[in-house]
Design a protein around this motif. Structure first.
Motif, PDB file in Angstrom:
ATOM      1  N   ALA A 300       0.841  -1.189   0.000  1.00 37.85           N
ATOM      2  CA  ALA A 300       0.000   0.000   0.000  1.00 37.85           C
ATOM      3  C   ALA A 300       0.878   1.241   0.000  1.00 37.85           C
ATOM      4  N   GLU A 301       0.553   2.169  -0.877  1.00 36.67           N
ATOM      5  CA  GLU A 301       1.272   3.428  -0.945  1.00 36.67           C
ATOM      6  C   GLU A 301       0.277   4.570  -0.824  1.00 36.67           C
ATOM      7  N   GLY A 302       0.780   5.726  -0.434  1.00 37.95           N
ATOM      8  CA  GLY A 302      -0.098   6.870  -0.273  1.00 37.95           C
ATOM      9  C   GLY A 302      -0.098   7.346   1.161  1.00 37.95           C
ATOM     10  N   THR A 303      -1.299   7.479   1.740  1.00 34.54           N
ATOM     11  CA  THR A 303      -1.414   7.992   3.106  1.00 34.54           C
ATOM     12  C   THR A 303      -0.701   7.101   4.103  1.00 34.54           C
ATOM     13  N   PHE A 304      -0.977   5.816   4.015  1.00 40.37           N
ATOM     14  CA  PHE A 304      -0.310   4.840   4.887  1.00 40.37           C
ATOM     15  C   PHE A 304       0.496   3.901   3.997  1.00 40.37           C
ATOM     16  N   GLU A 305       1.778   3.869   4.172  1.00 39.13           N
ATOM     17  CA  GLU A 305       2.622   2.990   3.382  1.00 39.13           C
ATOM     18  C   GLU A 305       3.009   1.770   4.215  1.00 39.13           C
ATOM     19  N   TYR A 306       2.757   0.615   3.645  1.00 38.07           N
ATOM     20  CA  TYR A 306       3.135  -0.624   4.327  1.00 38.07           C
ATOM     21  C   TYR A 306       3.171  -1.748   3.305  1.00 38.07           C
ATOM     22  N   GLN A 307       3.862  -2.800   3.679  1.00 38.21           N
ATOM     23  CA  GLN A 307       3.891  -4.027   2.894  1.00 38.21           C
ATOM     24  C   GLN A 307       3.500  -5.180   3.800  1.00 38.21           C
ATOM     25  N   ALA A 308       2.834  -6.154   3.229  1.00 36.34           N
ATOM     26  CA  ALA A 308       2.407  -7.316   4.007  1.00 36.34           C
ATOM     27  C   ALA A 308       2.677  -8.583   3.216  1.00 36.34           C
ATOM     28  N   LEU A 309       3.065  -9.605   3.921  1.00 39.62           N
ATOM     29  CA  LEU A 309       3.252 -10.935   3.348  1.00 39.62           C
ATOM     30  C   LEU A 309       2.569 -11.914   4.299  1.00 39.62           C
ATOM     31  N   LEU A 310       1.434 -12.458   3.855  1.00 42.48           N
ATOM     32  CA  LEU A 310       0.602 -13.295   4.709  1.00 42.48           C
ATOM     33  C   LEU A 310       0.447 -14.689   4.101  1.00 42.48           C
ATOM     34  N   PHE A 311       0.151 -15.643   4.981  1.00 46.41           N
ATOM     35  CA  PHE A 311       0.018 -17.034   4.544  1.00 46.41           C
ATOM     36  C   PHE A 311      -1.226 -17.664   5.160  1.00 46.41           C
ATOM     37  N   LEU A 312      -1.930 -18.450   4.346  1.00 39.30           N
ATOM     38  CA  LEU A 312      -2.993 -19.316   4.849  1.00 39.30           C
ATOM     39  C   LEU A 312      -2.397 -20.711   5.034  1.00 39.30           C
ATOM     40  N   PRO A 313      -2.538 -21.307   6.201  1.00 34.95           N
ATOM     41  CA  PRO A 313      -1.936 -22.623   6.429  1.00 34.95           C
ATOM     42  C   PRO A 313      -2.740 -23.744   5.801  1.00 34.95           C
ATOM     43  N   THR A 314      -2.104 -24.884   5.718  1.00 34.10           N
ATOM     44  CA  THR A 314      -2.781 -26.092   5.244  1.00 34.10           C
ATOM     45  C   THR A 314      -3.311 -26.902   6.410  1.00 34.10           C
ATOM     46  N   GLN A 315      -2.502 -27.005   7.462  1.00 31.71           N
ATOM     47  CA  GLN A 315      -2.864 -27.828   8.609  1.00 31.71           C
ATOM     48  C   GLN A 315      -3.325 -26.966   9.778  1.00 31.71           C
ATOM     49  N   VAL A 316      -4.105 -27.576  10.657  1.00 30.40           N
ATOM     50  CA  VAL A 316      -4.652 -26.877  11.818  1.00 30.40           C
ATOM     51  C   VAL A 316      -3.613 -26.830  12.932  1.00 30.40           C
ATOM     52  N   PRO A 317      -3.271 -25.638  13.441  1.00 32.01           N
ATOM     53  CA  PRO A 317      -2.384 -25.585  14.611  1.00 32.01           C
ATOM     54  C   PRO A 317      -3.033 -26.293  15.790  1.00 32.01           C
ATOM     55  N   PHE A 318      -2.227 -26.949  16.613  1.00 33.50           N
ATOM     56  CA  PHE A 318      -2.792 -27.740  17.717  1.00 33.50           C
ATOM     57  C   PHE A 318      -3.534 -26.876  18.716  1.00 33.50           C
ATOM     58  N   ASP A 319      -3.171 -25.580  18.813  1.00 32.47           N
ATOM     59  CA  ASP A 319      -3.773 -24.717  19.833  1.00 32.47           C
ATOM     60  C   ASP A 319      -4.780 -23.748  19.232  1.00 32.47           C
ATOM     61  N   LEU A 320      -5.376 -24.083  18.091  1.00 31.51           N
ATOM     62  CA  LEU A 320      -6.274 -23.158  17.402  1.00 31.51           C
ATOM     63  C   LEU A 320      -7.425 -22.701  18.294  1.00 31.51           C
ATOM     64  N   PHE A 321      -7.943 -23.611  19.117  1.00 26.14           N
ATOM     65  CA  PHE A 321      -9.073 -23.261  19.979  1.00 26.14           C
ATOM     66  C   PHE A 321      -8.676 -23.138  21.447  1.00 26.14           C
ATOM     67  N   SER A 322      -7.387 -23.056  21.702  1.00 28.62           N
ATOM     68  CA  SER A 322      -6.923 -22.886  23.076  1.00 28.62           C
ATOM     69  C   SER A 322      -7.060 -21.424  23.488  1.00 28.62           C
ATOM     70  N   PRO A 323      -7.526 -21.166  24.713  1.00 29.54           N
ATOM     71  CA  PRO A 323      -7.619 -19.765  25.167  1.00 29.54           C
ATOM     72  C   PRO A 323      -6.261 -19.096  25.281  1.00 29.54           C
ATOM     73  N   ASP A 324      -5.195 -19.885  25.363  1.00 28.62           N
ATOM     74  CA  ASP A 324      -3.847 -19.325  25.492  1.00 28.62           C
ATOM     75  C   ASP A 324      -3.126 -19.195  24.158  1.00 28.62           C
ATOM     76  N   THR A 325      -3.824 -19.485  23.057  1.00 27.03           N
ATOM     77  CA  THR A 325      -3.151 -19.453  21.766  1.00 27.03           C
ATOM     78  C   THR A 325      -2.664 -18.048  21.442  1.00 27.03           C
ATOM     79  N   LYS A 326      -1.481 -17.970  20.829  1.00 25.86           N
ATOM     80  CA  LYS A 326      -0.959 -16.685  20.385  1.00 25.86           C
ATOM     81  C   LYS A 326      -1.453 -16.436  18.973  1.00 25.86           C
TER      82      LYS A 326
END
Length: 666
Positions: A300-326
């Motif tokens: 994104a350029e202009g008022t707010f400039e930033y770059q992002a690199l994001l990933f969708l995983p294939t497998q479910v993290p073991f703590d996906l539904f844990s209240p302590d998950t980061k």
């Protein structure tokens, strides 16, 4: 045992789960042992990030950050490999917590995964993927060093502390920990390497060529220099100045080389980055070992400039539904690492998304409290959410098989956003798919019970005269499809959404309607299907309702402790009775969820509906009309009521009494 504070060496035992994991790794033939180096280098990179951030936040720390780096020190003669960094280091307590145990990973899930890995080994199946899943899912990459080492020593000193710590283990169930007074700041991992080759076909990790290859393959993008001293042929001597010198002593020289390019992937055009590079970066930021399902780049350029690199995983993290998950992604400011797991950048319903955001205009001293109020962060978050959901929608359209697997893994999490994020609700509804009574039986789907439908697709198929979107919640697909509440809908060919995730009990009420069409539970309120769907023979109940008045009043009094009303049903065509709720009542499943979470709820009563066409109900009416005091009439009423509770998956107030009554009546 509490940590010992004296300088004496202390021997401790690993957690039981840790011992099992070490044994699994040491005795498995793991086909890609190179990844141990990736894990250790990744940990070192994190330590350097944290030191630079700590120095920015606390000038009194007094550390030199001018030459932060990672160093590889192979020794072919001694068969050792040292991976050293001058990062944040660890205290003694942190070593015990993070290295000596599995910390928060010692769970029942961990034990089950270990048991599965054991079974794979004993059956002779390849164990690489099982082991990889364990390492990635439970965040225990450090232990992968035992795949290539007979013994591991860790020497570390935390920035700002005077004394270091030495941790040593041969992976046989115990480890030794002691003070290391002369330890430099940072962390060194010294591996006593296993012989190269052998049954496991291990590469020679003391060889320069091997280390160059592994770093180039797995860690080329690391932002910090990964250095190693190498020997090079010296230039040929010229002239007569070297006469009398020993040529053998002067034909090599030592130089320090940097093994990685240090190019941040998010700053490079996508066309210049390979899928393999993206995959390795994904594993670096997520500490997972699966392949990313999708890579998302954003600039994104202009008022707010930033770059992002994001990933969708294939497998479910073991703590996906844990209240302590980061959750959250890494935040950088002008390529300077600021924090892991920046929750302010992604909402909880996208907590499985991993990656980085590099902002240009934020302060390097930004804190979580400031981020919560920052207008730029809110704008970035909104854009990231929109882009991720657009990507998911594209996968649904272009790669339905992959989407089906993705939705099975993460659909329940995404639906949480239907409750919490009004701004994203329209996009979420567009990508959300649901099972339905049609999807299960449609010949075009081949009977695949995983095929789902969107709300828009459901609306396009609605029956003639239908104005509302019908759904039914339950604990499982089988329970919903066998529910008596569906009988009249099935008879008229009216499609009903089948909702079985716990979150479904909540979001349908939060959303209320879609494009002006009300979401309506078939298990609540009165149902009037006249004029909707395929014509069917009118139920007898309407014409003969007056004949049931006395029975309904008597049943209401007789069952007053269990139900709040007894009435004739328009939703039953086959079953004798069913339980329904008023329009705004909680379902039994939602009540059970709240009680399981410790919430106290007042006792609630439901409505008993009877099918006037059913022989049992007709016989009950006839017996009551002939003689209201007929023996066993009350018992039949209770059996009818209890059967209705069981049919909807509810819980009987007194199962033993119901069982006795049922046996006595047989």
């Amino acid at each position: 045992m509490s940590p010992q504070t004296s300088g004496a060496a202390e021997t401790r035992e690993f957690q039981a789960e840790t011992r099992q994991l070490l044994d699994l790794m040491i005795h498995s033939i793991y086909s890609n042992p190179d990844t141990f180096l990736r894990e250790v280098i990744s940990n070192s990179s994190d330590a350097l990030d944290k030191l630079r951030l700590a120095a920015l936040q606390d000038s009194s720390l007094g550390v030199d950050t001018s030459d932060l780096h990672i160093e590889l020190i192979p020794d072919e003669q001694a068969r050792t490999l040292t991976i050293r960094d001058n990062g944040i280091g660890m205290s003694r307590d942190e070593v015990v917590d993070l290295i000596g145990t599995l910390a928060k990973s010692g769970t029942g899930q961990m034990r089950e995964a270990l048991a599965a890995a054991r079974a794979a080994q004993e059956s002779g199946e390849a164990s690489e993927q099982v082991t990889a899943d364990l390492i990635g899912q439970f965040g225990i990459g450090f232990y992968s060093t035992f795949m290539v080492a007979d013994a591991v020593t860790l020497v570390t000193r935390k920035a700002g502390e005077a004394t270091g710590t030495r941790w040593t283990s041969g992976g046989e169930g115990t480890y030794t920990i002691e003070e290391a007074p002369d330890a430099p700041q940072g962390t060194s991992v010294i591996l006593q390497l296993k012989p190269a080759g052998g049954d496991a076909a291990l590469p020679d990790y003391a060889a320069e060529s091997t280390l160059r290859r592994v770093v180039r393959t797995y860690s080329d993008f690391i932002a910090w220099p990964i250095r190693m001293e190498v020997e090079r042929p010296a230039p040929e001597p010229t002239g007569d100045d070297d006469e009398g010198n020993d040529p053998a002593a002067e034909n090599t020289l030592t130089e320090t080389v940097t093994l990685n390019s240090q190019k941040a992937l998010w700053t490079r055009p996508r066309s210049e980055v390979t899928d393999e590079e993206y995959s390795e970066f994904y594993r670096h930021v997520s500490h997972a070992w699966d392949e990313p399902l999708e890579t998302i780049t954003l600039k994104a350029e202009g008022t707010f400039e930033y770059q992002a690199l994001l990933f969708l995983p294939t497998q479910v993290p073991f703590d996906l539904f844990s209240p302590d998950t980061k959750r959250g992604v890494q935040l950088y400011v002008r390529r300077v690492f600021i924090m892991d797991d920046c929750e302010e950048l992604v909402p909880p319903f996208l907590r499985f998304v991993k990656g980085i955001v590099d902002a240009q205009d934020l302060s390097l001293n930004v804190s979580r409290e400031i981020l919560q109020q920052d207008r730029q962060i809110r704008a970035i978050r909104k854009r990231l959410v929109k882009r991720v959901l657009q990507t998911i929608e594209q996968i649904r359209t272009d790669r339905p098989e992959e989407f089906r697997s993705f939705w099975k893994n993460f659909g329940a999490v995404l639906k949480e956003g239907l409750i919490s994020d009004v701004d994203a609700r329209e996009q979420l509804l567009a990508v959300s798919t649901f099972a339905s009574t049609r999807a299960a039986s449609d010949e075009a789907t081949g009977g695949d019970d995983e095929v789902g439908t969107t709300i828009a697709e459901y609306v396009s198929r609605m029956a003639e005269g239908q104005e509302e979107i019908y759904y039914l919640t339950g604990t499982s697909r089988a329970a919903v499809e066998n529910s008596p509440h569906l009988e009249a809908f099935r008879a008229r060919g009216v499609e009903v959404l089948v909702l079985t995730d716990p979150v479904d009990e909540v979001w349908v009420d939060a959303v209320g309607e879609v494009d002006g069409r009300r979401l309506r539970s078939v298990a609540k309120g009165d149902v009037d299907l006249s004029g909707i769907g395929s014509p069917v023979e009118e139920e007898k109940g309407q014409a003969d309702s007056a004949e049931f008045t006395g029975l309904l009043e008597w049943l209401g009094e007789e069952l007053s402790d269990e139900v709040k009303q007894v009435r004739l049903s328009q939703r039953l065509t086959e079953s004798a009775a069913c339980m329904v709720g008023d329009e705004f009542d909680m379902t039994p499943q939602l009540e059970a969820m709240y009680r399981a979470s410790g919430m106290e709820l007042p006792a609630s009563k439901r409505i008993l509906e009877l099918n006037p066409s059913h022989p049992l109900v007709e016989r009950l009416r006839s017996q009551y009309s002939e003689d209201p005091s007929t023996p066993g009439l009350a018992d039949t009423a209770r059996l009818l009521s209890g059967a209705a509770v069981l049919a909807e998956g509810g819980t009987l107030a007194d199962p033993a009494a119901f069982a006795k009554l049922l046996v006595d009546r047989i």
